[in-house]
Design an enzyme around this catalytic site. Structure first.
Site, PDB file in Angstrom:
ATOM      1  N   HIS A 308       0.848  -1.188   0.000  1.00 23.66           N
ATOM      2  CA  HIS A 308       0.000   0.000   0.000  1.00 23.66           C
ATOM      3  C   HIS A 308       0.883   1.238   0.000  1.00 23.66           C
ATOM      4  O   HIS A 308       1.949   1.246   0.624  1.00 23.66           O
ATOM      5  CB  HIS A 308      -0.916   0.010   1.238  1.00 23.66           C
ATOM      6  CG  HIS A 308      -2.050   0.977   1.146  1.00 23.66           C
ATOM      7  ND1 HIS A 308      -1.899   2.309   1.460  1.00 23.66           N
ATOM      8  CD2 HIS A 308      -3.345   0.818   0.769  1.00 23.66           C
ATOM      9  CE1 HIS A 308      -3.062   2.926   1.292  1.00 23.66           C
ATOM     10  NE2 HIS A 308      -3.954   2.053   0.877  1.00 23.66           N
ATOM     11  N   ASP A 366      -7.826  -4.161  -0.644  1.00 24.23           N
ATOM     12  CA  ASP A 366      -8.363  -4.463  -1.972  1.00 24.23           C
ATOM     13  C   ASP A 366      -8.324  -5.954  -2.263  1.00 24.23           C
ATOM     14  O   ASP A 366      -9.208  -6.493  -2.931  1.00 24.23           O
ATOM     15  CB  ASP A 366      -7.571  -3.710  -3.043  1.00 24.23           C
ATOM     16  CG  ASP A 366      -7.675  -2.204  -2.877  1.00 24.23           C
ATOM     17  OD1 ASP A 366      -8.807  -1.708  -2.793  1.00 24.23           O
ATOM     18  OD2 ASP A 366      -6.628  -1.533  -2.803  1.00 24.23           O
TER      19      ASP A 366
END
Length: 432
Positions: A308, A366
């Site tokens: 991330h 995600d």
């Protein structure tokens, strides 16, 4: 000289200028360069604004190094465990969790705004039958500004609050209708006796042909996804909403701009990209091939859903959805589905492989949200739409904060690298 300042020395003229250091309630301090151009005749260059605080905000705090996400000071994992999505919506809008009476009144008001105007529903027919649901969402959310414009005075806090109610209440209805249109099925009206998450699932999956009973496991998973995606500080789409809204544009136009920004695969489209990657891998046996490619710096292939930009530790949202993913897979009977075996094997590698651990490429939100939504029978082109429904409360809360603080219109500057001033030839044509 105060220790709460930063001194910049301009070697061009041997001049020193002090800039104040500002301290927030959490996170690193910043130094205020509001008067940098006035004092030194300089701007800063910070592509992507990765070292620039674009605003002051009381809403969300992220500590990427420690893997912390706070909404109004509350850890997101506590909110998921002890609250539902509408309680979190109230918190983000108002700064505090609701009392029992405030909670009931908030739900009553949101419920009264869930339907969309019938003329707005007709707008869907203008899209091609195979239009991406995000394209429909951008258009229909923007069209709300045609229905609610004369009654909005954004300088009035009460009017801004009504706009927030409309966004929170209507986004699931608009999104579910986009799905129904894509599927060629009739739109389903909201059922006000259902919870927020239950109502969204009902509008997506019910048909007039029979009674649809919402799975409690699916409803709880959807509620968690909505809470975990509700806000995430000054990301691309939120910054877009604040910048568009800073011109005093209609709030629904600003939210539509945020939907468009979210659509990209580097932002809200990442969970859709996860499922595409899993299908590309195809089988557990091919995982080593793709892991090797992911480690090769000369190969453009990247494992989607790992690592991330902000979190340099485990994404706290992913830790919550990791457990939910396993519950959903079990409840929906996907124990033998090859796609989910690939996902589980990739997860195992990412948590144990020295390369992934050293680079802190842990599965992110995600990765797990894509797996969960797929297990729930939601097509991949709806993943980002659901992200937009979830994030709409963060967008409207950030917009409300920005308008209320009277920040003024946003106006980033640039470093111009084109031609210096030059004259057009007398003929108006470029000389040979």
């Amino acid at each position: 000289m105060s220790k709460d300042t930063v001194t910049i020395r301009d070697n061009r003229n041997n001049r020193e200028v002090e800039f104040p250091i500002l301290h927030g309630s959490e996170g690193p301090a910043v130094f205020d360069i509001t008067h940098l151009y006035r004092d030194l005749g300089l701007f800063t260059l910070d592509p992507g604004f990765r070292s620039t605080a674009s605003c002051k905000s009381d809403i969300t705090f992220i500590d990427g190094e420690e893997g912390i996400l706070l909404y109004r000071g509350y850890p997101v994992e506590q909110l998921v465990d002890r609250c539902d999505h509408l309680e979190v919506c109230y918190l983000l809008l108002n700064g505090e969790l609701p009392t029992d009476a405030e909670n009931k009144e908030f739900r009553r008001i949101v419920t009264n705004h869930t339907m969309m105007h019938e003329q707005l529903a007709q707008m869907y027919r203008g899209f091609r039958r195979d239009a991406h649901p995000m394209a429909i969402l951008v258009g229909v959310v923007g069209a709300l500004s045609a229905f609610y414009h004369d009654s909005i005075d954004i300088r009035d806090p009460r009017h801004r609050l009504v706009s927030a109610f409309r966004i929170i209440a209507k986004m699931p209805t608009i999104a579910a209708a986009a799905y129904k249109y894509y599927m060629g099925q009739p739109f389903m009206y909201p059922k006000n006796e259902l919870t927020y998450a239950e109502n969204f699932l009902h509008m997506m999956f019910a048909t007039p042909c029979g009674e649809y009973k919402v799975s409690p496991v699916m409803a709880r998973a959807m509620d968690q996804i909505m809470i975990l995606h509700a806000d995430h500080e000054q990301n691309a789409s939120t910054s877009t909403v604040r910048l568009a809204g800073s011109s005093q544009a209609n709030p629904f136009a600003a939210i539509s701009a945020g939907v468009g920004s979210l659509w990209g695969p580097a932002h809200g489209g990442a969970n859709e990209a996860v499922l595409k990657m899993l299908r590309e891998i195809g089988s557990v046996e091919r995982i080593p091939e793709f892991i090797k490619r992911a480690k090769d710096p000369n190969d453009p292939f990247r494992l989607m859903g790992f690592g991330h930009r902000v979190y340099k530790n485990f994404d706290p949202r992913a830790q919550i959805l990791r457990k939910t993913a396993k519950e959903i897979l079990d409840a929906m009977g996907y124990v033998y589905d090859p796609l989910f075996h690939i996902a589980l094997e990739l997860e195992k590698i990412a948590l144990e492989d020295e390369y992934f651990v050293r680079k802190k490429l842990y599965p992110n939100v995600d990765f797990y949200s894509g797996v969960i939504l797929s297990a729930m029978g939601i097509p991949t082109n709806m993943f980002t739409v659901i992200f937009a429904v979830s994030r709409s409360i963060g967008w409207i809360a950030q917009w409300n904060e920005m308008i209320g603080s009277d920040e003024g219109i946003g106006r980033p500057r640039q470093l111009y690298t084109g031609h210096a001033r030059r004259d057009v030839p007398p003929s108006g044509l470029k000389e040979d």
